[in-house]
Scaffold this motif. Structure first.
Motif, PDB file in Angstrom:
ATOM      1  N   SER A  89      -7.397   4.342  -8.730  1.00 25.39           N
ATOM      2  CA  SER A  89      -7.010   3.168  -7.557  1.00 25.39           C
ATOM      3  C   SER A  89      -6.153   3.106  -8.400  1.00 25.39           C
ATOM      4  CB  SER A  89      -8.003   2.349  -6.914  1.00 25.39           C
ATOM      5  OG  SER A  89      -8.920   2.411  -6.372  1.00 25.39           O
ATOM      6  N   SER A 147      -2.299   6.789   3.968  1.00 25.85           N
ATOM      7  CA  SER A 147      -3.788   6.568   4.401  1.00 25.85           C
ATOM      8  C   SER A 147      -4.606   6.187   3.603  1.00 25.85           C
ATOM      9  CB  SER A 147      -4.192   6.593   5.104  1.00 25.85           C
ATOM     10  OG  SER A 147      -4.760   8.533   5.302  1.00 25.85           O
ATOM     11  N   SER A 183      -3.447   3.232   0.732  1.00 30.07           N
ATOM     12  CA  SER A 183      -3.502   2.236   1.151  1.00 30.07           C
ATOM     13  C   SER A 183      -4.911   2.312   1.050  1.00 30.07           C
ATOM     14  CB  SER A 183      -3.457   2.299   2.919  1.00 30.07           C
ATOM     15  OG  SER A 183      -3.859   0.922   3.189  1.00 30.07           O
ATOM     16  N   GLN A 184      -5.868   3.080   1.240  1.00 29.49           N
ATOM     17  CA  GLN A 184      -7.406   2.959   0.981  1.00 29.49           C
ATOM     18  C   GLN A 184      -7.532   2.304  -0.186  1.00 29.49           C
ATOM     19  OE1 GLN A 184      -8.734   6.373   2.041  1.00 29.49           O
ATOM     20  NE2 GLN A 184      -8.891   6.213   4.435  1.00 29.49           N
ATOM     21  N   HIS A 185      -6.995   2.551  -1.763  1.00 27.66           N
ATOM     22  CA  HIS A 185      -7.113   2.741  -3.092  1.00 27.66           C
ATOM     23  C   HIS A 185      -6.626   1.016  -3.398  1.00 27.66           C
ATOM     24  CE1 HIS A 185      -8.639   6.180  -4.546  1.00 27.66           C
ATOM     25  NE2 HIS A 185      -8.513   6.827  -3.806  1.00 27.66           N
ATOM     26  N   ILE A 186      -5.243   0.904  -3.055  1.00 28.38           N
ATOM     27  CA  ILE A 186      -4.722  -0.809  -3.122  1.00 28.38           C
ATOM     28  C   ILE A 186      -6.197  -1.735  -2.447  1.00 28.38           C
ATOM     29  CG2 ILE A 186      -3.203  -2.185  -2.545  1.00 28.38           C
ATOM     30  CD1 ILE A 186      -2.485   0.389  -4.306  1.00 28.38           C
ATOM     31  N   SER A 187      -6.298  -1.154  -1.008  1.00 26.17           N
ATOM     32  CA  SER A 187      -6.750  -1.980  -0.408  1.00 26.17           C
ATOM     33  C   SER A 187      -8.523  -2.075  -1.301  1.00 26.17           C
ATOM     34  CB  SER A 187      -7.898  -2.114   1.364  1.00 26.17           C
ATOM     35  OG  SER A 187      -6.231  -1.269   1.821  1.00 26.17           O
ATOM     36  N   ALA A 188      -9.531  -1.545  -1.204  1.00 26.31           N
ATOM     37  CA  ALA A 188     -10.542  -1.399  -2.352  1.00 26.31           C
ATOM     38  C   ALA A 188      -9.873  -2.115  -3.816  1.00 26.31           C
ATOM     39  CB  ALA A 188     -11.010   0.011  -2.844  1.00 26.31           C
ATOM     40  N   GLU A 245      -8.111  -4.920  -3.885  1.00 23.31           N
ATOM     41  CA  GLU A 245      -8.316  -6.125  -3.764  1.00 23.31           C
ATOM     42  C   GLU A 245      -9.173  -6.387  -3.312  1.00 23.31           C
ATOM     43  OE1 GLU A 245      -3.753  -5.806  -1.716  1.00 23.31           O
ATOM     44  OE2 GLU A 245      -5.094  -4.829  -0.604  1.00 23.31           O
ATOM     45  N   ASP A 246     -10.336  -5.793  -2.641  1.00 27.83           N
ATOM     46  CA  ASP A 246     -11.481  -5.596  -2.328  1.00 27.83           C
ATOM     47  C   ASP A 246     -12.608  -6.243  -3.493  1.00 27.83           C
ATOM     48  OD1 ASP A 246     -10.883  -5.949   0.227  1.00 27.83           O
ATOM     49  OD2 ASP A 246     -11.823  -4.293   0.432  1.00 27.83           O
ATOM     50  N   LYS A 253      -5.181 -11.181  -3.377  1.00 30.16           N
ATOM     51  CA  LYS A 253      -4.099 -10.195  -3.085  1.00 30.16           C
ATOM     52  C   LYS A 253      -3.297  -9.516  -3.910  1.00 30.16           C
ATOM     53  CE  LYS A 253      -1.972  -9.061   0.802  1.00 30.16           C
ATOM     54  NZ  LYS A 253      -2.677  -8.019   1.988  1.00 30.16           N
ATOM     55  N   ARG A 256       3.448  -6.166   1.819  1.00 27.09           N
ATOM     56  CA  ARG A 256       3.438  -5.377   2.422  1.00 27.09           C
ATOM     57  C   ARG A 256       4.838  -6.324   3.437  1.00 27.09           C
ATOM     58  NH1 ARG A 256      -1.876  -2.230   2.768  1.00 27.09           N
ATOM     59  NH2 ARG A 256      -2.733  -3.278   1.156  1.00 27.09           N
TER      60      ARG A 256
END
Length: 304
Positions: A10, A35, A38-43, A45-46, A51, A55
């Motif tokens: 990630s 997509s 985006s999943q990797h970036i969200s992971a 951040e989580d 943040k 975007r």
């Protein structure tokens, strides 16, 4: 362990998103869907509970946490790339895909023959050759290496001069029957010309005795391709200055005639230009022996 491996992946993806400037550009470069990016970036951040990116429809903006993490991600990727390049240097083998952009004038050039020899020597390497007279942004368009002509501007790109493109001042017999062969270089200023639209409407000439002269002229027709320039010159639309190797056959057959022979057109400098990275530097190192037997090393910070 698998959690750390996922985080490293990630991080590498995050680095490409920032470097490329968008999710879509990073997805194209990494051959992934937006997509998945985006999943990797969200992971990330989580996991960090922070943040990393703001975007918008036009661009991405790093948060303070994002700036800090990007520095670490950049360092991680640079160290990994150096290690991979070091091993590749020892084995001499190049793998993966590399994209190279070239001007259309090189379609029949000796440098293209050199590229073919290079491809044969590195069978595990996939080359994508893109011929275009538009000078594309190398980083934004995921281009590893470019052949560029003319004067280059300052930037963060690496550059290596590999020679010059010799040109001939030519016209068709059909045109010369209509207008008569020019006896003086200044007569060319009233001749119709076929020329590339990205160049100024003037030519510098150097006489065999060292005298220089610059001719300003009006174009009969402008084009964005050297191949089209040659073909339209064959049709008698004007005089032009194509690369010598592009008109050898036509000059030998008499389909084109070289005019004002005591006067010569200076060669156009030819460069290799690439974004600075161990992989690209290794690509250039392996390519050079195939396209240039003798060369003076000259690297500088130059643009596209």
């Amino acid at each position: 362990m698998h959690v750390m491996i996922d985080s490293l992946k990630s991080l590498a993806i995050f680095r490409e998103v920032v470097t490329r400037g968008s999710f879509r550009a990073a997805a194209q470069y990494l051959n992934l869907s937006p997509s998945v990016i985006s999943q990797h970036i969200s992971a990330l951040e989580d996991n960090l509970n922070s943040k990393l990116l703001y975007r918008t429809t036009r661009k991405l903006k790093l948060t303070e946490s994002g700036k800090s993490l990007f520095n670490h991600a950049e360092a991680m990727c640079q160290h990994a790339n150096r290690g991979l390049a070091e091993i590749a240097q020892k084995t001499g083998e190049l793998t993966g895909k590399r994209t190279i952009t070239l001007p259309s004038a090189m379609l029949q050039s000796p440098w293209l023959t050199g590229l073919a020899k290079f491809a044969k020597a590195h069978e595990r390497l996939t080359l994508s050759l893109e011929f275009s007279d538009e000078q594309l942004d190398l980083v934004e368009n995921n281009i590893d290496l470019a052949f560029r002509t003319g004067q280059l501007k300052d930037s963060q790109l690496k550059c290596k001069k590999i020679g010059g493109i010799e040109r001939k001042l030519v016209a068709s017999p059909q045109l010369l029957q209509t207008l008569s062969t020019p006896q003086d270089i200044q007569q060319l200023s009233v001749f119709p010309w076929v020329y590339l639209n990205r160049l100024p409407a003037r030519r510098e000439f150097v006489h065999d005795n060292g005298t220089k002269n610059t001719i300003n002229y009006s174009a009969a027709i402008t084009v964005n391709s050297v191949i089209a320039l040659k073909d339209l010159t064959l049709q008698g639309l004007g005089v032009s200055t194509p690369p010598s190797y592009l008109v050898e056959t036509e000059l030998a057959s008499g389909a084109l005639v070289e005019i004002c022979k005591p006067w010569q057109i200076p060669d156009i400098p030819l460069y290799l230009v690439w974004p600075d990275s161990p992989e690209n530097s290794l690509l250039v190192e392996r390519l050079l022996p195939h396209i240039q037997e003798k060369s003076d090393l000259s690297q500088s910070m130059l643009s596209q």
